[in-house]
Motif scaffolding. Structure first.
Motif, PDB file in Angstrom:
ATOM      1  N   VAL A  47       1.030  -1.015  -0.055  1.00  0.00           N
ATOM      2  CA  VAL A  47       0.153   0.012  -0.188  1.00  0.00           C
ATOM      3  C   VAL A  47       1.113   1.116   0.035  1.00  0.00           C
ATOM      4  O   VAL A  47       1.634   1.523   1.083  1.00  0.00           O
ATOM      5  N   VAL A  48       0.736   2.126  -0.973  1.00  0.00           N
ATOM      6  CA  VAL A  48       1.566   3.185  -1.026  1.00  0.00           C
ATOM      7  C   VAL A  48       0.648   4.492  -0.692  1.00  0.00           C
ATOM      8  O   VAL A  48      -0.301   4.563  -0.863  1.00  0.00           O
ATOM      9  N   ALA A  57      -0.872  -1.238   9.753  1.00  0.00           N
ATOM     10  CA  ALA A  57       0.388  -1.959   8.853  1.00  0.00           C
ATOM     11  C   ALA A  57       1.251  -3.047   9.651  1.00  0.00           C
ATOM     12  O   ALA A  57       1.378  -2.692  10.971  1.00  0.00           O
ATOM     13  N   GLU A  58       1.489  -4.032   9.077  1.00  0.00           N
ATOM     14  CA  GLU A  58       2.670  -5.156   9.499  1.00  0.00           C
ATOM     15  C   GLU A  58       3.861  -4.554   9.336  1.00  0.00           C
ATOM     16  O   GLU A  58       4.680  -4.924  10.149  1.00  0.00           O
ATOM     17  N   ALA A  59       4.247  -3.642   8.298  1.00  0.00           N
ATOM     18  CA  ALA A  59       5.575  -3.439   8.010  1.00  0.00           C
ATOM     19  C   ALA A  59       5.714  -2.022   7.108  1.00  0.00           C
ATOM     20  O   ALA A  59       4.582  -2.057   6.576  1.00  0.00           O
ATOM     21  N   GLN A  60       6.746  -1.788   7.314  1.00  0.00           N
ATOM     22  CA  GLN A  60       7.034  -0.343   6.378  1.00  0.00           C
ATOM     23  C   GLN A  60       8.082  -0.890   5.098  1.00  0.00           C
ATOM     24  O   GLN A  60       8.999  -1.486   5.488  1.00  0.00           O
ATOM     25  N   LEU A  61       7.865  -0.344   4.043  1.00  0.00           N
ATOM     26  CA  LEU A  61       8.805  -0.593   2.954  1.00  0.00           C
ATOM     27  C   LEU A  61       9.308   0.759   2.549  1.00  0.00           C
ATOM     28  O   LEU A  61       8.471   1.525   2.350  1.00  0.00           O
ATOM     29  N   LEU A  62      10.607   1.023   2.490  1.00  0.00           N
ATOM     30  CA  LEU A  62      11.083   2.353   2.162  1.00  0.00           C
ATOM     31  C   LEU A  62      12.366   2.274   1.076  1.00  0.00           C
ATOM     32  O   LEU A  62      12.933   1.403   1.255  1.00  0.00           O
ATOM     33  N   GLY A  63      12.490   3.451   0.395  1.00  0.00           N
ATOM     34  CA  GLY A  63      13.569   3.455  -0.554  1.00  0.00           C
ATOM     35  C   GLY A  63      14.689   4.216   0.654  1.00  0.00           C
ATOM     36  O   GLY A  63      14.351   4.586   1.630  1.00  0.00           O
ATOM     37  N   ARG A  64      15.770   4.268  -0.108  1.00  0.00           N
ATOM     38  CA  ARG A  64      17.107   4.407   0.924  1.00  0.00           C
ATOM     39  C   ARG A  64      16.843   6.068   1.525  1.00  0.00           C
ATOM     40  O   ARG A  64      17.204   6.339   2.458  1.00  0.00           O
ATOM     41  N   VAL A  65      16.587   6.985   0.710  1.00  0.00           N
ATOM     42  CA  VAL A  65      16.515   8.438   0.941  1.00  0.00           C
ATOM     43  C   VAL A  65      15.449   8.536   1.754  1.00  0.00           C
ATOM     44  O   VAL A  65      15.619   9.435   3.032  1.00  0.00           O
ATOM     45  N   ILE A  82       2.040  -3.897   3.917  1.00  0.00           N
ATOM     46  CA  ILE A  82       3.110  -3.322   3.739  1.00  0.00           C
ATOM     47  C   ILE A  82       3.135  -1.998   3.285  1.00  0.00           C
ATOM     48  O   ILE A  82       2.824  -1.793   2.014  1.00  0.00           O
ATOM     49  N   LEU A  83       3.446  -0.920   4.035  1.00  0.00           N
ATOM     50  CA  LEU A  83       3.000   0.481   3.778  1.00  0.00           C
ATOM     51  C   LEU A  83       4.213   1.040   3.342  1.00  0.00           C
ATOM     52  O   LEU A  83       5.242   0.873   3.721  1.00  0.00           O
TER      53      LEU A  83
END
Length: 192
Positions: free
Chosen positions: A9-10, A55-63, A125-126
């Motif tokens: 989920v974005v 949310a169960e988890a976060q997904l992030l880009g490096r920045v 996954i947010l």
């Protein structure tokens, strides 16, 4: 959704002209902090709190990860937002990040690892911010839901949420509502 499959989920703050860069004002963008200048009201704040808590988890880009990792570990609040941010599992997609310092963080090296994560997590996954990652996830058809908080401002410049794409992406509107001072929440799912 099949049992045992996660959903990516974005969730993004965007201006009317699609700019997502520096809504909070910490990135030296000349229009930085634009989202803070417009109230999203109690309902908008509740929407952000609820989506994080579900949310169960976060997904992030490096920045985005580096910005969050610098800001959140020292924060506290009365509604549990900071505690959730700090304790939940976090996954950062990066080919260059070494050992992450923020607690409960795992580095994923590519989108294949993201697809495996999605198949292994039972729940949401947010993904917040992370423009390059979001564009890559959209291109790979890995986004299950898109939540946009659209602020009534035209910035005229800045990094935009949607980049070039090889094919159109059909979406289905699941929810829409106005909150605060003209902020509109739009929730889209993949079109079947």
């Amino acid at each position: 959704m099949a049992p045992g499959l996660g959903r990516i989920v974005v969730t993004e703050f965007v201006s009317l002209d699609g700019v997502m860069e520096d809504p909070g004002g910490s990135e030296d963008f000349r229009h930085g902090g634009w989202a803070l200048a417009i109230s999203r009201g109690d309902e908008g704040d509740r929407f952000k709190l609820d989506e994080l808590h579900e949310a169960e988890a976060q997904l992030l880009g490096r920045v985005t990860y580096e910005g969050f990792a610098a800001a959140w570990p020292s924060r506290t609040d009365e509604v549990g937002f900071a505690e959730k941010m700090n304790t939940m599992p976090k996954y950062v997609v990066s080919s260059t990040l070494g050992e992450p310092e923020w607690q409960n963080t795992t580095v994923l090296r590519d989108l294949d690892a993201v697809a495996k994560l999605r198949d292994g997590v039972d729940g949401t996954i947010l993904v917040a911010g992370s423009r390059q990652l979001v564009q890559a996830l959209l291109e790979r058809d890995l986004v299950d839901e898109l939540r946009l908080m659209v602020f009534p401002i035209v910035l005229g410049s800045g990094e935009r949420l949607f980049g070039e794409s090889h094919k159109p992406k059909g979406l289905s509107l699941r929810d829409s509502r106005a909150v605060g001072d003209g902020v509109v929440i739009l929730v889209y799912e993949r079109a079947e």
